[in-house]
Every structure is written in structure tokens, then in C-alpha cells.
Scaffold this motif. Structure first.
Motif, PDB file in Angstrom:
ATOM      1  N   CYS A  29       0.845  -1.205   0.000  1.00  0.00           N
ATOM      2  CA  CYS A  29       0.000   0.000   0.000  1.00  0.00           C
ATOM      3  C   CYS A  29       0.872   1.244   0.000  1.00  0.00           C
ATOM      4  CB  CYS A  29      -0.955  -0.029   1.187  1.00  0.00           C
ATOM      5  SG  CYS A  29      -0.487   0.896   2.629  1.00  0.00           S
ATOM      6  N   ARG A  30       0.295   2.329  -0.505  1.00  0.00           N
ATOM      7  CA  ARG A  30       0.947   3.636  -0.404  1.00  0.00           C
ATOM      8  C   ARG A  30      -0.041   4.605   0.214  1.00  0.00           C
ATOM      9  NH1 ARG A  30       3.849   4.944  -6.162  1.00  0.00           N
ATOM     10  NH2 ARG A  30       4.223   6.932  -5.073  1.00  0.00           N
ATOM     11  N   ILE A  31       0.451   5.543   0.992  1.00  0.00           N
ATOM     12  CA  ILE A  31      -0.420   6.581   1.546  1.00  0.00           C
ATOM     13  C   ILE A  31       0.175   7.933   1.192  1.00  0.00           C
ATOM     14  CG2 ILE A  31       0.622   6.234   3.864  1.00  0.00           C
ATOM     15  CD1 ILE A  31      -2.040   7.335   5.039  1.00  0.00           C
ATOM     16  N   ILE A  32      -0.643   8.735   0.502  1.00  0.00           N
ATOM     17  CA  ILE A  32      -0.150  10.046   0.076  1.00  0.00           C
ATOM     18  C   ILE A  32      -0.880  11.147   0.847  1.00  0.00           C
ATOM     19  CG2 ILE A  32       0.530   9.272  -2.228  1.00  0.00           C
ATOM     20  CD1 ILE A  32      -2.056  10.716  -3.250  1.00  0.00           C
ATOM     21  N   GLU A  33      -0.176  12.231   1.093  1.00  0.00           N
ATOM     22  CA  GLU A  33      -0.740  13.348   1.865  1.00  0.00           C
ATOM     23  C   GLU A  33      -0.362  14.658   1.176  1.00  0.00           C
ATOM     24  OE1 GLU A  33      -2.768  14.171   4.577  1.00  0.00           O
ATOM     25  OE2 GLU A  33      -2.168  16.182   3.917  1.00  0.00           O
ATOM     26  N   ARG A  34      -1.379  15.449   0.878  1.00  0.00           N
ATOM     27  CA  ARG A  34      -1.181  16.718   0.161  1.00  0.00           C
ATOM     28  C   ARG A  34      -0.274  17.672   0.948  1.00  0.00           C
ATOM     29  NH1 ARG A  34      -6.648  19.461  -0.214  1.00  0.00           N
ATOM     30  NH2 ARG A  34      -6.903  18.656  -2.320  1.00  0.00           N
ATOM     31  N   SER A  35      -0.464  17.759   2.266  1.00  0.00           N
ATOM     32  CA  SER A  35       0.342  18.685   3.070  1.00  0.00           C
ATOM     33  C   SER A  35       1.787  18.209   3.119  1.00  0.00           C
ATOM     34  CB  SER A  35      -0.165  18.760   4.510  1.00  0.00           C
ATOM     35  OG  SER A  35      -1.509  19.080   4.521  1.00  0.00           O
ATOM     36  N   ALA A  36       2.685  19.178   3.290  1.00  0.00           N
ATOM     37  CA  ALA A  36       4.108  18.836   3.338  1.00  0.00           C
ATOM     38  C   ALA A  36       4.503  18.258   4.694  1.00  0.00           C
ATOM     39  CB  ALA A  36       4.932  20.082   3.042  1.00  0.00           C
ATOM     40  N   ALA A  37       3.662  18.475   5.703  1.00  0.00           N
ATOM     41  CA  ALA A  37       4.003  18.055   7.072  1.00  0.00           C
ATOM     42  C   ALA A  37       2.697  17.793   7.828  1.00  0.00           C
ATOM     43  CB  ALA A  37       4.791  19.175   7.757  1.00  0.00           C
ATOM     44  N   PRO A  38       2.780  17.140   9.004  1.00  0.00           N
ATOM     45  CA  PRO A  38       1.556  16.864   9.764  1.00  0.00           C
ATOM     46  C   PRO A  38       0.777  18.127  10.103  1.00  0.00           C
ATOM     47  CG  PRO A  38       3.406  15.624  10.663  1.00  0.00           C
ATOM     48  CD  PRO A  38       3.973  16.525   9.621  1.00  0.00           C
ATOM     49  N   GLN A  39      -0.552  17.955  10.263  1.00  0.00           N
ATOM     50  CA  GLN A  39      -1.428  19.071  10.664  1.00  0.00           C
ATOM     51  C   GLN A  39      -1.079  19.472  12.097  1.00  0.00           C
ATOM     52  OE1 GLN A  39      -3.812  20.216   8.513  1.00  0.00           O
ATOM     53  NE2 GLN A  39      -3.498  18.604   6.981  1.00  0.00           N
ATOM     54  N   GLU A 119       6.920   2.070  12.163  1.00  0.00           N
ATOM     55  CA  GLU A 119       7.496   0.883  12.833  1.00  0.00           C
ATOM     56  C   GLU A 119       7.172  -0.396  12.038  1.00  0.00           C
ATOM     57  OE1 GLU A 119       6.064   0.614  16.950  1.00  0.00           O
ATOM     58  OE2 GLU A 119       5.928  -1.554  16.580  1.00  0.00           O
ATOM     59  N   LEU A 120       5.988  -0.399  11.406  1.00  0.00           N
ATOM     60  CA  LEU A 120       5.590  -1.573  10.609  1.00  0.00           C
ATOM     61  C   LEU A 120       6.235  -1.567   9.216  1.00  0.00           C
ATOM     62  CD1 LEU A 120       1.779  -1.543  11.525  1.00  0.00           C
ATOM     63  CD2 LEU A 120       3.381  -3.376  12.110  1.00  0.00           C
ATOM     64  N   GLY A 121       7.014  -0.533   8.949  1.00  0.00           N
ATOM     65  CA  GLY A 121       7.742  -0.479   7.672  1.00  0.00           C
ATOM     66  C   GLY A 121       7.132   0.460   6.653  1.00  0.00           C
ATOM     67  N   GLY A 122       6.075   1.183   7.023  1.00  0.00           N
ATOM     68  CA  GLY A 122       5.417   2.093   6.067  1.00  0.00           C
ATOM     69  C   GLY A 122       6.110   3.442   5.970  1.00  0.00           C
ATOM     70  N   LYS A 123       5.783   4.174   4.914  1.00  0.00           N
ATOM     71  CA  LYS A 123       6.368   5.505   4.722  1.00  0.00           C
ATOM     72  C   LYS A 123       5.295   6.424   4.146  1.00  0.00           C
ATOM     73  CE  LYS A 123      10.214   7.497   2.114  1.00  0.00           C
ATOM     74  NZ  LYS A 123       9.425   8.136   1.054  1.00  0.00           N
ATOM     75  N   ILE A 124       5.044   7.533   4.838  1.00  0.00           N
ATOM     76  CA  ILE A 124       4.034   8.479   4.337  1.00  0.00           C
ATOM     77  C   ILE A 124       4.660   9.334   3.253  1.00  0.00           C
ATOM     78  CG2 ILE A 124       2.569  10.445   4.967  1.00  0.00           C
ATOM     79  CD1 ILE A 124       2.730   9.218   7.892  1.00  0.00           C
ATOM     80  N   GLU A 125       3.927   9.539   2.161  1.00  0.00           N
ATOM     81  CA  GLU A 125       4.452  10.379   1.072  1.00  0.00           C
ATOM     82  C   GLU A 125       3.853  11.776   1.234  1.00  0.00           C
ATOM     83  OE1 GLU A 125       4.460   8.284  -2.770  1.00  0.00           O
ATOM     84  OE2 GLU A 125       4.059   6.479  -1.591  1.00  0.00           O
ATOM     85  N   TRP A 126       4.616  12.662   1.883  1.00  0.00           N
ATOM     86  CA  TRP A 126       4.166  14.029   2.158  1.00  0.00           C
ATOM     87  C   TRP A 126       4.215  14.863   0.880  1.00  0.00           C
ATOM     88  CZ3 TRP A 126       1.975  14.457   6.726  1.00  0.00           C
ATOM     89  CH2 TRP A 126       2.395  13.653   7.775  1.00  0.00           C
ATOM     90  N   GLY A 127       3.465  15.936   0.865  1.00  0.00           N
ATOM     91  CA  GLY A 127       3.504  16.861  -0.276  1.00  0.00           C
ATOM     92  C   GLY A 127       3.088  16.175  -1.574  1.00  0.00           C
ATOM     93  N   THR A 128       2.240  15.171  -1.471  1.00  0.00           N
ATOM     94  CA  THR A 128       1.844  14.407  -2.659  1.00  0.00           C
ATOM     95  C   THR A 128       0.319  14.351  -2.722  1.00  0.00           C
ATOM     96  OG1 THR A 128       3.803  13.052  -2.316  1.00  0.00           O
ATOM     97  CG2 THR A 128       2.157  12.202  -3.848  1.00  0.00           C
ATOM     98  N   GLU A 129      -0.192  14.856  -3.841  1.00  0.00           N
ATOM     99  CA  GLU A 129      -1.646  15.009  -3.959  1.00  0.00           C
ATOM    100  C   GLU A 129      -2.183  14.098  -5.044  1.00  0.00           C
ATOM    101  OE1 GLU A 129      -4.717  18.736  -4.691  1.00  0.00           O
ATOM    102  OE2 GLU A 129      -2.564  19.047  -4.798  1.00  0.00           O
ATOM    103  N   LEU A 130      -3.389  13.582  -4.816  1.00  0.00           N
ATOM    104  CA  LEU A 130      -4.070  12.872  -5.908  1.00  0.00           C
ATOM    105  C   LEU A 130      -4.657  13.949  -6.808  1.00  0.00           C
ATOM    106  CD1 LEU A 130      -5.133  10.172  -7.108  1.00  0.00           C
ATOM    107  CD2 LEU A 130      -7.229  10.580  -5.806  1.00  0.00           C
ATOM    108  N   ALA A 131      -4.112  14.081  -8.013  1.00  0.00           N
ATOM    109  CA  ALA A 131      -4.571  15.149  -8.905  1.00  0.00           C
ATOM    110  C   ALA A 131      -5.729  14.662  -9.769  1.00  0.00           C
ATOM    111  CB  ALA A 131      -3.417  15.633  -9.781  1.00  0.00           C
TER     112      ALA A 131
END
Ligand SMILES: Cc1cc2nc3c(=O)[nH]c(=O)nc-3n(C[C@H](O)[C@H](O)[C@H](O)COP(=O)(O)OP(=O)(O)OC[C@H]3O[C@@H](n4cnc5c(N)ncnc54)[C@H](O)[C@@H]3O)c2cc1C
Length: 492
Positions: A29-39, A119-131
Motif C-alpha cells: 500500500c501507499r499513503i499520500i498526503e497533500r500537506s508537506a508536514a503533519p497538521q 514501525e511496521l515499515g510504512g512511509k508516508i508520502e508528504w507533499g503528494t496530492e491525488l490530482a
């Protein structure tokens, strides 16, 4: 083109819960987040008991319990005069490790989920938007946009956890049915407070505004959340909040001069919307959390319900992706969660009205919001097609109910013996199962479990999300359940 199995849009509390559910089951899985950093805003400040149970299953509840308050009283004022204080209301019960609401800011909940995901090995993709995206016969082709590049990704499933203003919802063409209450608007923000002890939720009540002002401290932090009702003008507008505005409004409405606010990290306008999407699925795209339901914040259930949406969808997606269940299992996500959203919208609106009426009458505010159903422990899926709902002669428990937690004679809890992410089978009396496949089988020996379940013989099958799938006299009912209802190959 890059591929992934599940693409999650939005790293708020709902997207992060789903991402943990995927990664701990080894689903790509991938998780993308439009913001560059946490809210940074504190927003939700209550984790309800059912969400704490879910987080316990994810292994983060004990850490969060250290970070929040459970006992802050409600302290009421009329202008400068303190008019009363009432203790926090609890709905204590012995079928959960977490009977009390935990008060802490949403950014701490998100941080705990991010830590777990990483910790489970995931990585959030910051600054990435579903266009943009398009569903095809071979998956969903998504265009991701970062400040520096675009990327095309093909995913099998897309889950929109992109909040109340969800653009994914709009692109999916799903109507968001309901109303906006222009007259119910608040200034909200985070401030440091000088002049008040951080030992209560402070409410200033008024006949004119209802909730004239409210301040909520957070544990081990100088940060407080602030809320104040703001009347809208004829165009439905209210002024933009600022730190100076917060200070001025407080003095005007409370007549208290020796309290002041500094270091405001978040200022926002909150407008009540009461809406739900007409559906939760279009093809292989799903929608979760605020993206599919918004309502008054009264009662503190929005984030919690979204977390519980993700927990319902997560195991089902994994079962279908792993080839252990038919695609139809995914339709039960909407079947089970839409009635909960309908309850939520109604309950939150009723609570909002009750709170404003009490505040306007000078009787109280936030204490009126504490109700037993707010714990969300009794929400059930009794009407779901995923349960075989035969009334059982010995017990009032039914398929669809949350499986009660039970403290055993040695002080441990049955939840510690249940699988983190799979199916569990409780065998009562002489019941036995020859081949259990991936089922976690618990032969019940402790009377505390018999007493809690009120079953002396037979079987209870528990779903990966902790709800009862089946209560039966004969163990053969388990294989029949999997064949008929899930197509699940959990047992051979
Ligand atoms: C003042 C206040 C008090 C509240 N109190 C409570 C409470 O006590 N209890 C409670 O349960 N709830 C409360 N809530 C509600 C709670 O904050 C929300 O229900 C919660 O944030 C919803 O989580 P979510 O993950 O669905 O959406 P969000 O938290 O909105 O997260 C969505 C994320 O998606 C990202 N995103 C959006 N579009 C895209 C895109 N195209 N591509 C990539 N990323 C995208 C956004 O940047 C955002 O980070 C409160 C809210 C407010 C404002």
C-alpha cells in the motif's frame, strides 16, 4: 507505470488507521498526503472507548493513555463568576479495558499512528496530492502531483480518506447529501493560556451566545484548545480569527481581565455541516471518515467514527486481496457503516441542540454531551448480511455485536489472547474443532468468560474487527459460515 495494491489518499487519523491495517497484514500500500508536514491544529480532543480498543489491538493505546486526561471536571462560568463545577461523567463497565474517554489533541493521535505505521515499515508520502484518476478494467490509474514532479500509479483499490472537502468524492461523482448550518459557527484555535489552572474544561455560558467561550487544556503541554460561538452576518460570514481577536473576545464576553492568550499555533472557523455520502463505494474506490460523513463536533465522534470505518474496511480489503474472500465482502463495508453514519449524524445534531439549550439557560455545556452511546462500545452490525443472527437461548449477545472483553482470574484480558488481525474462535464446553487453519482457537476454561458471554457450550466466531460473526451450538456451523457468507478460506 508504478503499481500498488491499495492507494490511500490522506494521512489524517482515518487514512493512517487504514494504512496500519494494510501494512500489518503485508498488503502492498501507499499513503499520500497533500500537506508537506503533519497538521498542527488540536481539532478532535476525545478518543472514545471503542477507538481505544481498536488502538489497543494496534498496540498504541497504552502509550496514548499516558498522554491524555480522563478526569478533567467541567467548570462553568457566567461572565467573571464561576457558577459551578461537575465531575467528568463516565459510563463504567467491566467488558472493556478502556471504559473512559481519553482527552488529548488529534495531533497526538496522528503522531502515534504515524509512529506505528513507520514501525511496521510504512512511509508516508508528504507533499503528494491525488490530482486525477480513472478506473479501468485493469485497476485505477492515478496521477499523483508533488511540487516537483507528477507520477502515474496503477492501483487495484483506492481509498479516499481525504477529509470533509474530499476532491476524490467529487471526482467519483458521489453526492454529499445534507445541510450546512450557517448560523452555527465557531472560532476555534490553539493558544497558550496565562492566568488559568489547566485542571478543568472551562465553559462560559450565556443567554445570548450559548457557548460564549470554552477552553480545554492538554496534558503535559502549554497548549489549550479554544472555542467560541460566533454569530454570522446576513451573508453567513464571520470574522477571520486571530490571536488578538481571541484575546479581545475573551475579555468582552467574560469580563475577566487577568487571563491572556499567547503563542497561537492554529486559528480556524468551524461551520456545522450535516452530510453523508449516498454511497461508500464506486467500483474499486472506497470512501472513509470525514470524506463520507460530517456533522456537529458535539459529542466528539467524527474522528472516532472514521477510525472505526477504516477498521471495518481494512480486514475486508486484506481478505479479498489475499484471495481469502469474495469481492462481495467489500459491499458489506457500506452495508455496515452507513447505518452507523446515520445514527452519528442524528446523535450529534441532537447533542448540539441539547448543549446550546443548556448553555443558553445557564445550566451547563459539555457535560450534557457525555452519554453512554458516545462510548461507541455498543454500536453493532446485527442487521448485517455478514452475521447469522439466530437468537441464542442462553445469551443476549448476537452476531454483529462487539465481542465483549473479559478480565480473567489471573488479571489478564481475553483480548490479549485474540489475534491481532485475524479470526478467533471461542470454544465453550466440549466443543472442539479438528482443523482450524488460520483460525486462532481459544478453549474457554476461565469462568469469567462463561459468565460474560453467558454461554456454557458451543462456539463464538469473532471477526478480525472484534465483532461477533456467529454464535452456534455446533462447530460445523463455522465452516458453513465461511462457505456461505464470506467465501473465506480461513479453515480447511
Ligand atoms: C474544533 C474541532 C473539534 C473536533 N473535535 C472532535 C472530537 O472531539 N472527536 C472526534 O471524534 N472528532 C472531532 N473533530 C472532527 C475530526 O477532526 C475529524 O472527524 C477528523 O479529522 C477526520 O479525519 P479524516 O482522516 O477523515 O480527515 P482529515 O483529518 O481531514 O484528513 C484528511 C487528510 O487528507 C489530505 N488530503 C485532502 N485531499 C487530498 C488529496 N487530493 N491528496 C492527498 N491528500 C489529501 C488532507 O491534507 C488531510 O491531511 C473535531 C474537529 C474540529 C475542527
Amino acid at each position: 507505470m508504478n503499481n500498488t495494491t491499495v492507494l490511500i489518499i490522506g494521512a489524517g487519523p482515518v487514512g493512517l488507521t487504514l494504512a496500519c491495517e494494510m501494512v500489518r497484514r503485508n498488503i502492498p500500500c501507499r499513503i499520500i498526503e497533500r500537506s508537506a508536514a503533519p497538521q498542527i491544529g488540536s481539532r478532535a480532543k476525545a478518543l472514545q472507548p471503542r477507538s481505544l480498543e481498536i488502538f489497543d489491538n494496534l498496540g498504541i493505546a497504552d502509550k496514548l493513555m499516558q498522554q491524555g486526561y480522563t478526569e478533567l471536571p467541567y467548570r462553568k462560568y457566567n461572565g467573571p463568576e464561576m457558577i459551578g463545577e461537575s465531575p467528568r461523567k463516565h459510563f463504567l463497565r467491566n467488558d472493556t479495558r478502556f471504559p473512559k474517554v481519553l482527552l488529548l489533541p488529534q495531533y497526538q493521535v496522528e503522531a502515534a499512528l504515524r509512529d506505528k505505521f513507520e514501525e511496521l515499515g510504512g512511509k508516508i508520502e508528504w507533499g503528494t496530492e491525488l490530482a486525477d484518476f480513472n478506473q479501468t478494467d485493469n485497476g485505477i490509474v492515478c496521477q499523483l502531483q508533488t511540487p516537483n514532479w507528477t507520477e502515474d500509479v496503477n492501483c487495484t483499490y483506492l481509498v479516499a480518506c481525504d477529509g470533509g472537502k474530499s476532491t476524490t468524492r467529487k471526482k467519483l461523482g458521489i453526492a454529499f447529501i445534507g445541510e450546512t448550518h450557517q448560523e452555527e459557527q465557531l472560532w476555534v484555535g490553539d493558544v497558550e493560556v496565562e492566568g488559568l489552572k489547566p485542571d478543568a474544561w472551562y465553559n462560559w455560558l450565556s443567554a445570548e451566545y450559548g457557548l460564549a467561550f470554552a477552553l480545554f487544556p492538554f496534558k503535559n503541554s502549554n497548549n489549550w484548545q479554544l472555542q467560541a460561538a460566533m454569530p454570522a452576518d446576513a451573508q453567513g460570514k464571520i470574522p477571520t480569527p486571530t490571536l488578538e481577536g481571541f484575546n479581545q473576545l475573551f475579555k468582552e464576553r467574560t469580563q475577566i481581565q487577568n487571563v491572556s492568550f499567547t503563542n497561537s499555533t492554529w486559528q480556524s472557523i468551524y461551520r456545522v455541516n450535516v452530510r453523508r455520502t449516498e454511497k461508500y463505494r464506486v467500483g474499486n474506490a472506497f470512501i472513509c471518515g470525514d470524506a463520507c460523513h460530517v456533522h456537529s463536533i458535539a459529542g466528539g465522534m467524527g474522528m472516532n467514527t472514521g477510525i472505526q470505518d477504516a477498521y471495518n474496511l481494512g480486514w475486508k480489503l486484506a481478505a479479498v486481496i489475499n484471495g481469502n474472500a469474495k469481492d462481495e465482502l467489500l459491499d458489506t463495508y457500506a452495508e455496515e457503516r452507513i447505518p452507523i453514519a446515520d445514527w452519528l449524524l442524528k446523535a450529534a445534531s441532537e447533542r448540539q441542540k441539547a448543549m446550546i439549550a443548556a448553555a443558553t439557560a445557564g445550566k451547563g455545556a459539555f457535560e450534557t454531551l457525555a452519554t453512554n452511546d458516545g462510548t461507541q462500545l455498543d454500536l453493532n452490525y446485527r442487521d448485517s448480511s455478514l452475521g447469522i443472527n439466530n437468537p441464542h437461548p442462553q445469551t443476549e449477545l448476537r452476531a454483529g455485536d462487539r465481542a465483549p472483553n473479559v478480565q480473567l482470574a489471573n488479571g489478564s484480558w481475553i483480548s490479549e489472547q485474540l489475534q491481532g488481525a485475524g479470526w478467533d474462535l471461542l470454544l465453550f464446553g466440549d466443543a472442539d474443532i479438528p482443523a482450524a487453519g488460520s483460525l486462532n482457537v481459544i478453549k474457554v476454561k476461565d469462568n469469567a468468560i462463561v459468565d460474560a458471554y453467558k454461554i456454557s457450550s458451543g462456539v463464538v466466531l469473532i471477526r478480525p474487527d472484534g465483532h461477533i460473526a456467529l454464535i452456534a451450538d455446533e462447530v460445523t456451523a463455522v465452516a458453513a459460515y465461511f462457505d456461505k457468507l464470506v467465501g473465506y478460506k480461513g479453515i480447511e
